[in-house]
Scaffold this active site. Sequence first.
Site, PDB file in Angstrom:
ATOM      1  N   HIS A  21       0.842  -1.206   0.000  1.00  0.00           N
ATOM      2  CA  HIS A  21       0.000   0.000   0.000  1.00  0.00           C
ATOM      3  C   HIS A  21       0.877   1.256   0.000  1.00  0.00           C
ATOM      4  O   HIS A  21       0.566   2.254  -0.639  1.00  0.00           O
ATOM      5  CB  HIS A  21      -0.921   0.012   1.222  1.00  0.00           C
ATOM      6  N   CYS A 126     -15.629 -14.543  -4.693  1.00  0.00           N
ATOM      7  CA  CYS A 126     -14.496 -14.493  -3.757  1.00  0.00           C
ATOM      8  C   CYS A 126     -14.700 -13.342  -2.785  1.00  0.00           C
ATOM      9  O   CYS A 126     -14.814 -12.184  -3.200  1.00  0.00           O
ATOM     10  CB  CYS A 126     -13.164 -14.303  -4.484  1.00  0.00           C
ATOM     11  N   CYS A 147     -10.105 -18.954  -6.175  1.00  0.00           N
ATOM     12  CA  CYS A 147      -9.736 -17.587  -6.578  1.00  0.00           C
ATOM     13  C   CYS A 147      -8.289 -17.595  -7.070  1.00  0.00           C
ATOM     14  O   CYS A 147      -7.393 -18.052  -6.364  1.00  0.00           O
ATOM     15  CB  CYS A 147      -9.878 -16.638  -5.400  1.00  0.00           C
ATOM     16  N   HIS A 150      -6.236 -15.172  -4.555  1.00  0.00           N
ATOM     17  CA  HIS A 150      -6.089 -15.536  -3.140  1.00  0.00           C
ATOM     18  C   HIS A 150      -5.889 -17.027  -2.905  1.00  0.00           C
ATOM     19  O   HIS A 150      -5.632 -17.446  -1.779  1.00  0.00           O
ATOM     20  CB  HIS A 150      -7.293 -15.031  -2.347  1.00  0.00           C
ATOM     21  N   LYS A 300       3.344 -12.076  -4.940  1.00  0.00           N
ATOM     22  CA  LYS A 300       2.857 -10.733  -4.630  1.00  0.00           C
ATOM     23  C   LYS A 300       2.860 -10.547  -3.118  1.00  0.00           C
ATOM     24  O   LYS A 300       2.361 -11.394  -2.381  1.00  0.00           O
ATOM     25  CB  LYS A 300       1.427 -10.565  -5.159  1.00  0.00           C
ATOM     26  N   LYS A 303      -1.235  -9.786   2.500  1.00  0.00           N
ATOM     27  CA  LYS A 303      -1.679 -10.577   3.650  1.00  0.00           C
ATOM     28  C   LYS A 303      -1.924 -12.029   3.253  1.00  0.00           C
ATOM     29  O   LYS A 303      -1.608 -12.937   4.000  1.00  0.00           O
ATOM     30  CB  LYS A 303      -2.968  -9.979   4.221  1.00  0.00           C
TER      31      LYS A 303
HETATM   32  N1  MSP Z   1     -10.429  -1.211  -1.908  1.00  0.00           N
HETATM   33  C1  MSP Z   1      -9.917  -1.621  -3.172  1.00  0.00           C
HETATM   34  C2  MSP Z   1      -9.640  -0.427  -4.062  1.00  0.00           C
HETATM   35  C3  MSP Z   1     -10.809   0.460  -4.312  1.00  0.00           C
HETATM   36  S1  MSP Z   1     -10.365   1.865  -5.217  1.00  0.00           S
HETATM   37  C4  MSP Z   1     -11.825   2.544  -5.665  1.00  0.00           C
HETATM   38  C5  MSP Z   1      -8.631  -2.401  -2.962  1.00  0.00           C
HETATM   39  N2  MSP Z   1      -7.997  -2.190  -1.804  1.00  0.00           N
HETATM   40  S2  MSP Z   1      -6.656  -2.919  -1.299  1.00  0.00           S
HETATM   41  O1  MSP Z   1      -6.492  -2.580   0.095  1.00  0.00           O
HETATM   42  O2  MSP Z   1      -6.681  -4.297  -1.635  1.00  0.00           O
HETATM   43  O3  MSP Z   1      -5.478  -2.173  -1.986  1.00  0.00           O
HETATM   44  C6  MSP Z   1      -5.278  -2.249  -3.313  1.00  0.00           C
HETATM   45  C7  MSP Z   1      -4.064  -1.507  -3.806  1.00  0.00           C
HETATM   46  O4  MSP Z   1      -2.930  -1.616  -2.931  1.00  0.00           O
HETATM   47  C8  MSP Z   1      -3.598  -2.165  -5.084  1.00  0.00           C
HETATM   48  O5  MSP Z   1      -4.305  -1.761  -6.195  1.00  0.00           O
HETATM   49  C9  MSP Z   1      -2.204  -1.665  -5.144  1.00  0.00           C
HETATM   50  O6  MSP Z   1      -2.254  -0.344  -5.621  1.00  0.00           O
HETATM   51  C10 MSP Z   1      -1.756  -1.692  -3.688  1.00  0.00           C
HETATM   52  N3  MSP Z   1      -1.033  -2.913  -3.373  1.00  0.00           N
HETATM   53  C11 MSP Z   1      -1.333  -3.865  -2.431  1.00  0.00           C
HETATM   54  N4  MSP Z   1      -0.368  -4.822  -2.448  1.00  0.00           N
HETATM   55  C12 MSP Z   1       0.566  -4.522  -3.365  1.00  0.00           C
HETATM   56  C13 MSP Z   1       1.777  -5.098  -3.800  1.00  0.00           C
HETATM   57  N5  MSP Z   1       2.248  -6.210  -3.289  1.00  0.00           N
HETATM   58  N6  MSP Z   1       2.457  -4.452  -4.768  1.00  0.00           N
HETATM   59  C14 MSP Z   1       2.028  -3.273  -5.301  1.00  0.00           C
HETATM   60  N7  MSP Z   1       0.901  -2.715  -4.924  1.00  0.00           N
HETATM   61  C15 MSP Z   1       0.134  -3.316  -3.977  1.00  0.00           C
HETATM   62  O7  MSP Z   1      -8.249  -3.132  -3.849  1.00  0.00           O
END
Ligand code: MSP
Length: 503
Positions: A21, A126, A147, A150, A300, A303
């Site tokens: 994130h 999922c 999925c 996941h 990737k 969690k």
């Molecule tokens: N809540 C949705 C997004 C809604 S936007 C209208 C979501 N949230 S999430 O908490 O799963 O976070 C998604 C974003 O976190 C991914 O799209 C990415 O930008 C970022 N990432 C989470 N893990 C990541 C990596 N391992 N590598 C790069 N980015 C990552 O999806």
Amino acid sequence: MNTFYITTPIYYPNGPPHIGHAYTTVYADVLARFARLLEKDVFFLTGNDEHGLKIQRFAEKLGKTPKEVVDEMATVYRDYWLRLNISYDYFIRTTDSVHEKVVMDSFRKLYEKGYVYKDKYGGFYCVECEKYYLPGEYVEVEGKPYCPIHNKPLEYLEEETYYFKLSEFKDFLLQVLRNDKIVYPEEYSLEVTSRIEKEGLRDISIARPVERVSWGVKVPFDPSYVIYVWFDALLNYITGAGYATDPSRFEKYWVNVHHVVGKDILWFHTAVWFSILKALDIPLPKKVLVHAFLINKGLKIGKSAGNVISIDDLLSRYNGPDGVRYILSRVFNMSKDSEVSFELMDAIYNDELADTYGNLVRRVGALAMKKLKGKIYRREVDKKLNEQITLRLNTYLERMGNYDVPGAIIEIMELLREGNAYVNNTRPWEKEDPSKELYSLLELIRVSTITLAPVIPNAASKVAEEFGFRIENPARVQLGVLERYNIRNAPILFKKVMPQQST
Ligand code: MSP
């Protein structure tokens, strides 16, 4: 067009943010800070995606109400962004009442316009992704649908639901994706286009019966349904800019909106989002900037894979936000997944921040204080160095303008290496009056510091303050006009870390 609106995805607060994130958020922050340096009127939005089954179940597990959990987690996220020096202007939460109203009004509007209708739905779902998987999209493990992201079994659900007529937007989407260069890098546009061409577009379910998902925004004219979390979430980008509360502000920023997203949510931010916007008569975004994943040993980071690197560990290992921000920006990659390990991060931090930038600042600062009591008056900048600075600065500006943050940083690191080489070659410590060499080097440090400021804001401010110059618009920097540097201190900016073997 002097506004710049930039958004991050809104995050699911079912755990604290981690390095993945931070990767997205820091990138958006660097672009926001760069735009501010260019004197643009910037609006930077981030926030949390607080509704839906994932959060509902997370709260159940904790024995708390969803509201309690999302309230606590909003503080946790804000705190991490503060510690990473994220300069967001507004933190949106999908439980904000203004947002909920936008979601309900938009749903009603689409229903009234005939884009939403009620029908039966059955499919594999999922919970982690909060989405249905169609045949061909899921993987099979021992004959059961799983999925693909996941690696968990999908649940079969059958229910009456409200559909959004996504299928109506096929031609519109293909035309836009082929011609409008909204999605960047372009390969992602091709990916979506070919998926639409291959599979066509089916209508999507955008509501869930309240007995399955209770935690969400109710369908305004049918409270036995809760609006699908992605429909709710995507609308944050318009609420956050004042769509319902301040239309002129909304228009001002919306014309130049940039969404930063990971490639996992590309489909939602193109096919789905563009169609919703079109149906609501709202112009499409200026850019959707898509990046690949941070991976560890090929997986990737997240969690689900259990290979999370915590932001706390990063902050303490790399001496605060600048080190972490630099590393994440440096490994940032839009097209290819980036493998990270502490070994690699240590190397970047030590070689580039400590040994290249930090070392030059320290060396030149110390020499200036020792040889000339810190007062370095204007001299003609060394011709070759002047050329190198100008060239590198121009490349930096071009790359940043193309959203290529790592490419821009690399250019400045090269310049700093040239600076270190210039010290070694000219040996200013042996000269009685090394004003020309030191003034030239200080100009190089000034340009490097200004250009790195969006990435390492704390260190940049410190150098500017201790050396007596301003962090200004890098597009307006002129060499050889600053009358005098006044060096008060030669700071050690980045303490080296003891290299660690792989994680
Ligand atoms: N809540 C949705 C997004 C809604 S936007 C209208 C979501 N949230 S999430 O908490 O799963 O976070 C998604 C974003 O976190 C991914 O799209 C990415 O930008 C970022 N990432 C989470 N893990 C990541 C990596 N391992 N590598 C790069 N980015 C990552 O999806």
